[in-house]
Enzyme design. Structure first.
Site, mmCIF file in Angstrom:
data_model
loop_
_atom_site.group_PDB
_atom_site.id
_atom_site.type_symbol
_atom_site.label_atom_id
_atom_site.label_comp_id
_atom_site.label_asym_id
_atom_site.label_seq_id
_atom_site.Cartn_x
_atom_site.Cartn_y
_atom_site.Cartn_z
ATOM 1 N N ASP A 200 -1.076 -6.651 -2.368
ATOM 2 C CA ASP A 200 -2.304 -7.391 -2.147
ATOM 3 C C ASP A 200 -2.379 -8.615 -3.062
ATOM 4 O OD1 ASP A 200 -4.997 -7.111 -0.832
ATOM 5 O OD2 ASP A 200 -5.668 -7.147 -2.912
ATOM 6 N N GLU A 242 1.160 -10.212 0.584
ATOM 7 C CA GLU A 242 0.107 -11.063 1.102
ATOM 8 C C GLU A 242 0.045 -12.283 0.200
ATOM 9 O OE1 GLU A 242 -4.671 -10.837 1.966
ATOM 10 O OE2 GLU A 242 -3.906 -10.226 0.031
#
Ligand code: GLC
Ligand code: CA
Length: 546
Positions: A200, A242
């Site tokens: 993330d 990401e």
């Protein structure tokens, strides 16, 4: 599968808590997911990406963890998780988990200790400023829901930094203890058997934040370090990042040591996502073609992960204002469908007006473009969104399994309402109904994924647009790899067309149409390939290297 399994995979992402409840408490859990692994096997996916599974107050749907070494007790125990890994492995399915280490929950014991005293051993694990930083109101990720990135903490008597919500304090990556702890977290889950991590917010992890300095220096070496670390623990483990950043910055995330990726293995192709949606909205493939031509070249072993929908809003911030308006007009006409001034909080089914042929076209295109396709749960049956839910929760409703109570998700009051009644309700859209119908969207996805897995050159070969005059709305691309060559035709427009690809006829002896939206005439000499409105054709040109 080959050595680099991630280049020949179809990744399916889901949130355990909304997939299948097994014990009647209204919350999906590991045992529920285990009971659905056969469904996923039949669908043909071979990698599962689980959204955060850690204990959490749940203020950002689990992206706010209070313990990185455990699972949320509502989902089951660590024992259940280990069983899930085992059962998945039995079916040839690898499991990767979300790694959310840019920040913790403000209820994490580390932060609690840090705010309690300046002398806490955890004080320096977070990012502090004594005075109000000049960039307090800069760099918010959730405009409208988040007012600032530095917040004063009364107990701590200092300002702490949070790139996301104020209940998500950023960890301090300049601190070697934090860096070491993150490695330990990765190693722990690898030891349990996960095949990798969806990392993330990577740009924010490696940013070395200092108060008042909004353009912080980036420490890419830490990614190299992490890569080394996991690869020695498990040779085939992968990092899928990401990093929604400017295209020219993307290669640095892969790293390049003598031509080989030495940092992240896979990056989500956010640029492609925005361009795919724009191309669909305009019924014109130009934005996709342009991006395919200008995509930075990846070092060996680097791979794109493609997607149409994920668990967040569709982020249109990398489109021009005019392009964004076109997408909003087509796919997010109501204010309520939009989010953060940049995105759309809808699923693809309703965005495309429930038009089955257009949905097939969109997914056929995503799955055949270079990279590894990621599919979000529920898309395979064409689930809709619930705009009465706040923000991104509109697209996070429980899986619709059957006609039973709550769509078969749970007997009890579900954690979030199952979409019911009307065109998108579970009474209309569910797995059971589609299982019985060979013409269903689910059956189509099964066939499509099976065919893709017979076409490994898509994932591990080169991808090139066939650059020649074509009817408007048409994109032709090919994939070439050691296993052979495939040709793909997609018509984003509504008119039936005929495509002349006669110059490719010399490239093949026995062309074989392996997948298409309808029966077409023989491929023949390629000079008159018919293609219906929203049509697509997958043609195998050759097996084996040219
Ligand atoms: C990522 C996630 C998003 C989450 C945020 C903060 O962008 O995709 O869902 O809210 O990080 O962790
Ligand atoms: Ca449960």
């Amino acid at each position: 599968m080959g050595e680099r399994w991630y280049t020949e995979s179809v990744i399916y992402c889901l949130d355990v808590e909304t997939f299948q409840d097994s014990n009647g408490d209204g919350i999906g859990d590991f045992q529920g997911l285990i009971s659905r692994l056969d469904y996923l096997t039949r669908l043909g996916i071979n990698c599962l990406w689980l959204h955060p599974i850690h204990p959490t107050p749940g203020r950002d749907d689990g992206y706010d963890a209070t313990d990185f070494y455990n699972v949320d007790p509502r989902l089951g125990t660590l024992g259940d998780f280990a069983e899930l890994l085992h059962e998945a492995a039995n079916r040839g399915i690898k499991v990767i988990i979300d790694l959310v280490v840019n920040h913790t929950s403000d209820e994490h014991p580390w932060f609690q200790s840090a705010v309690a005293s300046k002398d806490s051993p955890y004080r320096d694990w977070f990012v502090w400023a004594d005075k109000e930083p000049a960039d307090r109101f800069q760099g918010m990720v959730f405009p409208g829901e988040q007012a600032e990135t530095w917040t004063y903490h009364r107990r701590a008597r200092a300002w702490y930094y949070h790139r996301f919500y104020d209940f998500q304090p950023d960890l301090n990556f300049a601190n070697p203890l934090v860096r070491a702890e993150i490695k330990k977290i990765l190693a722990f889950w690898i030891q349990l058997g996960v095949a990798g991590f969806r990392m993330d917010a990577v740009p924010f992890i490696i940013e070395l934040t200092e108060p008042g300095r909004s353009e912080a220096p980036m420490d890419f070496d830490y990614l190299t370090e992490l890569r080394q670390h996991i690869q020695w623990r498990r040779g085939d483990a992968v990092l899928l990042a990401e990093a929604n950043v400017e295209p020219e910055k993307l290669p640095e995330y892969f790293g390049d040591a003598g031509g080989s990726a030495n940092r992240i293995h896979m990056l989500f192709d956010f640029m492609l996502n925005g361009r795919l949606v724009l191309a669909l909205a305009r019924q014109n493939p130009e934005p996709v073609i342009e991006w395919l031509k200008t995509t930075p070249k990846l070092p060996a072993g680097g791979q794109w992960a493609t997607f149409l929908r994920n668990h967040d809003e569709i982020d249109l911030s990398r489109l021009t204002a005019e392009q964004r308006e076109d997408v909003f007009e087509q796919f997010g006409p109501d204010e309520d469908m939009r989010l953060y001034d940049r995105g759309i909080r809808r699923r693809l089914g309703p965005m495309l007006g429930g038009d089955r042929s257009r949905l097939e076209l969109a997914y056929s295109l995503q799955f055949t473009l270079r990279g590894t396709p990621v599919l979000r749960y529920g898309e395979e049956i064409g689930m809709g969104e619930d705009l009465t839910q706040a923000g991104r929760y509109a697209i996070r409703t429980p899986m619709q399994w059957s006609y039973a109570t709550n769509g078969g998700f749970s007997d009890a009051e579900p954690i979030r309402p199952v979409i019911s009644k009307g065109e998108w309700g579970f009474e209309q859209v569910n797995v059971t109904a589609q299982r019985h119908d060979p013409a269903s969207l689910l059956a189509w996805f099964e066939r499509m994924i099976r065919t893709l897995r017979e076409s490994p050159e898509v994932g591990n070969g080169t991808c090139a647009c066939v650059d020649q005059p074509l009817p408007p709305g048409v994109l032709v691309h090919r994939a070439d790899g050691p296993t052979g060559s495939m040709l793909f035709l997609h018509n984003l427009g509504t008119d039936d067309v005929t495509v002349d690809l006669g110059n490719l006829a010399g490239d093949t002896d026995h062309p074989n149409e392996v997948f298409a939206n309808q029966e077409y005439d023989e491929v023949g000499d390629f000079t008159a390939l018919r293609l219906s409105g929203y049509g697509y054709r997958w043609i195998r040109l050759r097996r084996g290297a040219a």
